[in-house]
Structure formats: C-alpha cells, structure tokens
Motif scaffolding. Sequence first.
Motif, PDB file in Angstrom:
ATOM      1  N   GLU A  54      53.285 -21.804 -52.396  1.00  0.00           N
ATOM      2  CA  GLU A  54      52.378 -20.699 -51.761  1.00  0.00           C
ATOM      3  C   GLU A  54      52.699 -19.258 -52.194  1.00  0.00           C
ATOM      4  O   GLU A  54      53.869 -19.122 -52.782  1.00  0.00           O
ATOM      5  N   VAL A  55      51.728 -18.525 -52.030  1.00  0.00           N
ATOM      6  CA  VAL A  55      51.955 -17.208 -52.738  1.00  0.00           C
ATOM      7  C   VAL A  55      51.271 -16.114 -51.477  1.00  0.00           C
ATOM      8  O   VAL A  55      50.359 -16.833 -50.861  1.00  0.00           O
ATOM      9  N   ASP A  56      51.866 -15.168 -51.467  1.00  0.00           N
ATOM     10  CA  ASP A  56      51.575 -13.932 -50.339  1.00  0.00           C
ATOM     11  C   ASP A  56      51.852 -12.683 -50.971  1.00  0.00           C
ATOM     12  O   ASP A  56      52.215 -12.702 -52.366  1.00  0.00           O
ATOM     13  N   ASP A  57      51.746 -11.414 -50.408  1.00  0.00           N
ATOM     14  CA  ASP A  57      51.950 -10.270 -50.890  1.00  0.00           C
ATOM     15  C   ASP A  57      53.251 -10.146 -51.401  1.00  0.00           C
ATOM     16  O   ASP A  57      53.675  -9.524 -52.356  1.00  0.00           O
ATOM     17  N   GLU A  58      54.303 -10.418 -50.444  1.00  0.00           N
ATOM     18  CA  GLU A  58      55.585 -10.254 -50.940  1.00  0.00           C
ATOM     19  C   GLU A  58      56.484 -11.575 -51.574  1.00  0.00           C
ATOM     20  O   GLU A  58      57.399 -11.231 -52.109  1.00  0.00           O
ATOM     21  N   PHE A  59      56.016 -12.506 -51.460  1.00  0.00           N
ATOM     22  CA  PHE A  59      56.806 -13.830 -51.533  1.00  0.00           C
ATOM     23  C   PHE A  59      55.989 -14.872 -52.353  1.00  0.00           C
ATOM     24  O   PHE A  59      54.798 -14.826 -52.078  1.00  0.00           O
ATOM     25  N   ILE A  60      56.734 -15.604 -53.382  1.00  0.00           N
ATOM     26  CA  ILE A  60      56.108 -16.890 -53.699  1.00  0.00           C
ATOM     27  C   ILE A  60      57.044 -17.946 -53.135  1.00  0.00           C
ATOM     28  O   ILE A  60      58.420 -17.679 -53.185  1.00  0.00           O
ATOM     29  N   SER A  61      56.547 -19.105 -52.473  1.00  0.00           N
ATOM     30  CA  SER A  61      57.602 -20.261 -51.902  1.00  0.00           C
ATOM     31  C   SER A  61      57.078 -21.557 -52.529  1.00  0.00           C
ATOM     32  O   SER A  61      56.060 -21.591 -52.814  1.00  0.00           O
ATOM     33  N   VAL A  62      58.199 -22.460 -52.543  1.00  0.00           N
ATOM     34  CA  VAL A  62      57.905 -23.746 -53.090  1.00  0.00           C
ATOM     35  C   VAL A  62      58.445 -24.642 -52.034  1.00  0.00           C
ATOM     36  O   VAL A  62      59.529 -24.434 -51.486  1.00  0.00           O
ATOM     37  N   ASN A  63      57.685 -25.298 -51.267  1.00  0.00           N
ATOM     38  CA  ASN A  63      58.014 -26.225 -50.056  1.00  0.00           C
ATOM     39  C   ASN A  63      57.971 -27.667 -50.591  1.00  0.00           C
ATOM     40  O   ASN A  63      57.096 -28.057 -51.249  1.00  0.00           O
ATOM     41  N   LEU A  64      59.240 -28.315 -50.296  1.00  0.00           N
ATOM     42  CA  LEU A  64      59.205 -29.910 -50.595  1.00  0.00           C
ATOM     43  C   LEU A  64      59.495 -30.505 -49.246  1.00  0.00           C
ATOM     44  O   LEU A  64      60.538 -30.187 -48.503  1.00  0.00           O
ATOM     45  N   SER A  65      58.691 -31.407 -48.916  1.00  0.00           N
ATOM     46  CA  SER A  65      59.081 -32.303 -47.939  1.00  0.00           C
ATOM     47  C   SER A  65      59.095 -33.680 -48.230  1.00  0.00           C
ATOM     48  O   SER A  65      58.217 -34.354 -48.963  1.00  0.00           O
ATOM     49  N   THR A  66      60.175 -34.564 -47.818  1.00  0.00           N
ATOM     50  CA  THR A  66      60.164 -36.014 -47.881  1.00  0.00           C
ATOM     51  C   THR A  66      60.914 -36.820 -46.693  1.00  0.00           C
ATOM     52  O   THR A  66      61.585 -35.875 -46.024  1.00  0.00           O
ATOM     53  N   VAL A  67      60.915 -38.226 -46.940  1.00  0.00           N
ATOM     54  CA  VAL A  67      61.965 -38.697 -45.923  1.00  0.00           C
ATOM     55  C   VAL A  67      63.291 -38.616 -46.544  1.00  0.00           C
ATOM     56  O   VAL A  67      63.531 -38.749 -47.630  1.00  0.00           O
ATOM     57  N   SER A  68      64.059 -38.727 -45.471  1.00  0.00           N
ATOM     58  CA  SER A  68      65.566 -38.387 -45.988  1.00  0.00           C
ATOM     59  C   SER A  68      66.266 -39.525 -46.822  1.00  0.00           C
ATOM     60  O   SER A  68      67.110 -39.468 -47.583  1.00  0.00           O
ATOM     61  N   ASP A  69      65.802 -40.815 -46.692  1.00  0.00           N
ATOM     62  CA  ASP A  69      66.179 -41.896 -47.535  1.00  0.00           C
ATOM     63  C   ASP A  69      66.075 -41.664 -48.886  1.00  0.00           C
ATOM     64  O   ASP A  69      66.600 -42.481 -49.881  1.00  0.00           O
TER      65      ASP A  69
END
Length: 72
Positions: A54-69
């Motif tokens: 994602e990108v906005d005015d102040e930050f770029i972020s990278v989101n990762l979601s997965t099952v814990s196993d």
Amino acid sequence: MVSIKAIYQTGSSYQEATGIAGFTTKMMMEGTEAYSSIGMAHKLDETGAWLYPEVDDEFISVNLSTVSDQLE
C-alpha cells in the motif's frame, strides 16, 4: 492467522516525481529473480498467504498474512 506489516516512511509526499511511490508498490507484485509474478502468486496461494503493498502520502507498507503453521 498471522499478519506482518512493514512500514517505510517514504510515501508519495517524499517523492521527487509524481507516481514513483505508487509505481514502486505495484512493482513489488511483479516478481523477483526467483519467481515471476505468476510464480509468486502461485507460491502465495499454495501457502494460504496474502501479500498486499500500500502507499499513501507518508508511508509505503507491505502487508503479509498467512496461517501460522506456514511460518518456520
């Protein structure tokens, strides 16, 4: 479910030219030397993971979601 979010203070307000931050986040999903974009998508699907930059005015972020196993 495990979620990890990496945040970088380099959003669109820090860019020297219009569109660089957005372009950078789109390129994150275009693959690497080891995986093409399709190969990366298949690998994420195999492990039940979700990757979203994602990108906005102040930050770029990278989101990762997965099952814990899936984490080692």
